[in-house]
Enzyme design. Structure first.
Site, mmCIF file in Angstrom:
data_model
loop_
_atom_site.group_PDB
_atom_site.id
_atom_site.type_symbol
_atom_site.label_atom_id
_atom_site.label_comp_id
_atom_site.label_asym_id
_atom_site.label_seq_id
_atom_site.Cartn_x
_atom_site.Cartn_y
_atom_site.Cartn_z
ATOM 1 N N SER A 192 0.828 -1.214 0.000
ATOM 2 C CA SER A 192 0.000 0.000 0.000
ATOM 3 C C SER A 192 0.852 1.249 0.000
ATOM 4 C CB SER A 192 -0.895 0.115 1.224
ATOM 5 O OG SER A 192 -0.975 -1.008 1.977
ATOM 6 N N HIS A 251 -3.161 -3.575 -5.986
ATOM 7 C CA HIS A 251 -3.490 -3.101 -4.641
ATOM 8 C C HIS A 251 -4.963 -3.344 -4.336
ATOM 9 C CE1 HIS A 251 -3.907 0.327 -1.536
ATOM 10 N NE2 HIS A 251 -3.403 -0.735 -0.959
ATOM 11 N N GLU A 265 -6.409 -1.247 -7.380
ATOM 12 C CA GLU A 265 -5.551 -0.307 -8.105
ATOM 13 C C GLU A 265 -4.454 -1.112 -8.795
ATOM 14 O OE1 GLU A 265 -5.874 3.743 -5.401
ATOM 15 O OE2 GLU A 265 -4.487 2.193 -4.730
ATOM 16 N N ASN A 308 -5.092 6.495 -1.478
ATOM 17 C CA ASN A 308 -4.383 6.968 -0.288
ATOM 18 C C ASN A 308 -3.727 8.324 -0.479
ATOM 19 O OD1 ASN A 308 -5.086 5.006 1.507
ATOM 20 N ND2 ASN A 308 -3.368 3.662 0.996
HETATM 21 N N1 LIG Z 1 -4.251 -4.785 5.961
HETATM 22 C C1 LIG Z 1 -4.697 -3.941 5.044
HETATM 23 O O1 LIG Z 1 -5.725 -3.266 5.213
HETATM 24 C C2 LIG Z 1 -3.958 -3.808 3.730
HETATM 25 C C3 LIG Z 1 -4.646 -3.279 2.631
HETATM 26 C C4 LIG Z 1 -3.988 -3.217 1.396
HETATM 27 C C5 LIG Z 1 -2.678 -3.640 1.290
HETATM 28 N N2 LIG Z 1 -2.030 -4.132 2.390
HETATM 29 C C6 LIG Z 1 -0.642 -4.605 2.202
HETATM 30 O O2 LIG Z 1 -0.674 -6.026 2.125
HETATM 31 C C7 LIG Z 1 0.526 -6.580 2.667
HETATM 32 C C8 LIG Z 1 0.171 -7.561 3.774
HETATM 33 O O3 LIG Z 1 -0.589 -6.922 4.759
HETATM 34 P P1 LIG Z 1 -1.463 -7.750 5.818
HETATM 35 O O4 LIG Z 1 -2.267 -6.750 6.553
HETATM 36 O O5 LIG Z 1 -2.136 -8.881 5.144
HETATM 37 O O6 LIG Z 1 -0.289 -8.293 6.781
HETATM 38 P P2 LIG Z 1 -0.348 -9.524 7.814
HETATM 39 O O7 LIG Z 1 0.633 -9.187 8.881
HETATM 40 O O8 LIG Z 1 -1.751 -9.852 8.187
HETATM 41 O O9 LIG Z 1 0.240 -10.757 6.965
HETATM 42 C C9 LIG Z 1 1.553 -10.812 6.491
HETATM 43 C C10 LIG Z 1 1.938 -12.300 6.338
HETATM 44 O O10 LIG Z 1 3.154 -12.353 5.594
HETATM 45 C C11 LIG Z 1 3.962 -13.381 6.186
HETATM 46 N N3 LIG Z 1 5.361 -13.092 5.805
HETATM 47 C C12 LIG Z 1 6.183 -12.152 6.296
HETATM 48 N N4 LIG Z 1 7.357 -12.167 5.628
HETATM 49 C C13 LIG Z 1 7.259 -13.151 4.701
HETATM 50 C C14 LIG Z 1 8.136 -13.652 3.699
HETATM 51 N N5 LIG Z 1 9.356 -13.134 3.511
HETATM 52 N N6 LIG Z 1 7.699 -14.646 2.904
HETATM 53 C C15 LIG Z 1 6.469 -15.181 3.082
HETATM 54 N N7 LIG Z 1 5.604 -14.759 4.023
HETATM 55 C C16 LIG Z 1 5.993 -13.747 4.808
HETATM 56 C C17 LIG Z 1 3.676 -13.309 7.659
HETATM 57 O O11 LIG Z 1 4.001 -14.539 8.291
HETATM 58 C C18 LIG Z 1 2.174 -13.029 7.652
HETATM 59 O O12 LIG Z 1 1.412 -14.215 7.649
HETATM 60 C C19 LIG Z 1 1.366 -5.387 3.111
HETATM 61 O O13 LIG Z 1 2.245 -5.056 2.067
HETATM 62 C C20 LIG Z 1 0.331 -4.295 3.315
HETATM 63 O O14 LIG Z 1 0.879 -3.003 3.130
HETATM 64 C C21 LIG Z 1 -2.647 -4.236 3.600
#
Ligand SMILES: NC(=O)c1ccc[n+]([C@@H]2O[C@H](COP(=O)([O-])OP(=O)(O)OC[C@H]3O[C@@H](n4cnc5c(N)ncnc54)[C@H](O)[C@@H]3O)[C@@H](O)[C@H]2O)c1
Length: 508
Positions: free
Chosen positions: A123, A144, A156, A194
């Site tokens: 994001s 995204h 996106e 954003n």
């Molecule tokens: N949460 C939101 O609202 C949202 C919305 C849009 C985008 N995002 C983006 O999505 C991505 C994930 O966010 P999330 O909220 O799902 O996070 P999260 O913490 O819920 O999940 C992340 C997962 O990635 C795993 N992980 C970490 N490093 C790793 C690696 N090197 N290889 C494989 N797995 C790995 C972790 O074990 C975990 O299960 C981020 O880049 C975030 O910016 C989040």
């Protein structure tokens, strides 16, 4: 260039909140899906969680039992990245850290085929910077999704500096084939949503910091007058103050500390104090009771006042013209007078009511400003602002007038541009600026803001309703009063306003 074939396996790496949602979307669309997570057991746990969600869809008659069973058979947790070798698309949703994402894609590049599309769900990081780690960054794009991915339609599709057009098109068509509404955008801080949504939070916090009104009043005005689904304070409590602040901070830093994106000191203090919103039991509001309901302060609502006997309307009220019909319907006589120099309602006291325009009430002898409404007929609340120089009688008549139209009235401090007007003007400005800088088209920006953050109108729809000059004039006035640059209208908005003046034959 068409969408990926449904028989092509899709991999999701990182199976937390977003990864699970994205995997569910690809799975229900019909793809075989592989799940990989670095934490042992987490991919299997994610597969179980997705299975349970599919069960709930069956219970709600939104999926047949047979389709659920077939989907479950197509879903496979992977032991290692090497198990993703035959995938045609890998969507990454791991930790939001550039070094972690770059390392992952470097490794993946040695595993998957040359024609496998690689995508990140970041994001806030630069898609170009993540893709910079690849030998072939042409096949790399941003996809995204918004949380919760199975429910929110917007995606996106972000083209990094080195992304091939064919990769972006394939990602776009694939998202569409999955039932999503994709919008195309360039790789700039905050992408579309954003970036353009920042003033929605920032202006609410700024009005609060200026002691213009309390959170409950600002939220009520944004909802009941501005037509937003939620106010900025309650929405950031829901998102998490730390999460919302970190997005603001990242956009501000990525724009080299552009003053238009400066974070809020009040929000900083809130985060520092550990009041992160609903998840910590307290943010701007208190959620201490067991059900987690907000312990709400009531918005400021003025006491009943006498309605004025008549009003005189001078000039064209522009976006507030509808008010004249409403006032007449309420049985208050209106006399209309042509007036070159002003657009206002004159009250029996001789005081004036004017639509928020970026000036302060203290600059005029006896004026009350009223805020911009999305729709004056449907608005249930109106904010008024007066200065110490406004006569009590004028303020009482202004309150009585809007109460006679069936509105609650909130009196706020002498804040130029008030609440809704300055927020909408800045959103419109950032949207024009984004188009001029090649971030996205007007249509895609309108779609993104309606679907991504639930705005009642897209910025360009709003801009057309308000008249071409409105946002520019308001920001120009605000900029004069706060020359920090925060309100300086963009060149794009200036061009837009100036072009319209010429077209409409104005000499101004
Ligand atoms: N949460 C939101 O609202 C949202 C919305 C849009 C985008 N995002 C983006 O999505 C991505 C994930 O966010 P999330 O909220 O799902 O996070 P999260 O913490 O819920 O999940 C992340 C997962 O990635 C795993 N992980 C970490 N490093 C790793 C690696 N090197 N290889 C494989 N797995 C790995 C972790 O074990 C975990 O299960 C981020 O880049 C975030 O910016 C989040």
């Amino acid at each position: 260039m068409t969408a990926l074939d449904l028989s092509s396996p899709v991999a999701v790496v990182g199976t937390g909140t977003m990864g699970q949602g994205i995997a569910q979307v690809a799975l229900v669309a019909g793809h075989p899906v592989r799940l990989y997570d670095a934490a042992p057991g987490r991919a299997q746990a994610a597969a179980d969680a997705i299975g349970a969600r599919l069960d709930r869809l069956v219970a709600k008659d939104r999926l047949t039992g047979a389709d659920r069973d077939a989907a479950r058979d197509r879903l496979l947790p992977a032991e290692s990245l090497a198990d993703l070798a035959d995938c045609a698309l890998v969507v990454e949703a791991v930790l939001e850290r550039l070094d972690v994402k770059q390392e992952l894609f470097r490794e993946l590049e040695g595993i998957v085929d040359e024609d496998c599309l690689l995508a990140t769900n970041t994001s806030s990081l630069s898609v170009t910077a993540i893709g910079g780690a690849l030998r072939n960054p042409g096949r790399f794009v941003g996809l995204h999704f918004f949380n919760p991915a199975p429910l929110l339609p917007l995606v996106e599709v972000v083209s990094g500096f080195a992304s091939d057009v064919t990769s972006a098109t394939r990602a776009y068509e694939t998202a569409r084939a999955w039932g999503k509404t994709p919008v195309a955008c360039a790789d700039t801080p905050g992408f579309i949503v954003n970036r353009i949504a920042r003033p929605f939070y920032a202006e609410a916090f700024a009005v609060y910091e200026a002691q213009g009104a309390d959170p409950a009043t600002i939220d009520a005005v944004l909802r009941e007058c501005g037509g937003f689904k939620m106010g900025a304070f309650e929405l950031t409590d829901l998102i998490g103050q730390d999460v919302n602040e970190s997005v603001t901070h990242s956009v501000w830093q990525s724009f080299f500390q552009d003053v238009r994106f400066t974070p809020s000191l009040a929000q900083r203090r809130l985060v520092e104090s550990g009041r992160l919103g609903r998840k910590s039991g307290r943010g701007w509001y208190d959620y201490a009771d067991e059900a987690g309901a907000a312990e709400r302060d009531e918005p400021h609502t003025a006491e009943q006042a006498q309605q004025p006997a008549h009003v005189v309307a001078e000039g064209d009220l522009g976006p507030a013209s509808e008010l004249l019909a409403l006032i007449r319907e309420a049985g208050i006589p209106v006399r209309e007078e042509d007036e070159d120099h002003g657009t206002r309602l004159v009250l029996p006291s001789g005081g004036q009511l004017a639509l928020a325009d970026g000036q302060t009430s203290v600059e005029f002898r006896d004026v009350v400003y009223f805020d911009l409404a999305l729709d004056y007929r449907r608005a249930t609340r109106i904010a008024l602002s007066a200065s110490q120089d406004t006569s009590p009688q004028t303020l009482a008549e202004a309150i009585g007038l809007f109460q006679a139209l069936g509105k609650d009235v909130s009196v706020i401090g002498d804040v130029p541009g008030m609440i809704v007007a300055r927020t909408v003007a800045r959103i419109v400005d950032l949207a024009h600026d984004a188009v001029a800088k090649g971030v996205a088209t007007e249509e895609d920006i309108d779609t993104a803001m309606r679907l991504g953050v639930n705005y009642p109108l897209g910025p360009f729809e709003w801009s057309r309703r308000l008249g071409r000059n409105w946002a520019y004039a308001l920001l120009d006035d605000l900029h004069l009063r706060d020359p920090s640059g925060r309100y300086a209208p963009s060149l794009a908005l200036y061009r837009h306003a100036y072009a319209s003046d010429k077209r409409e034959g104005s000499t101004s």
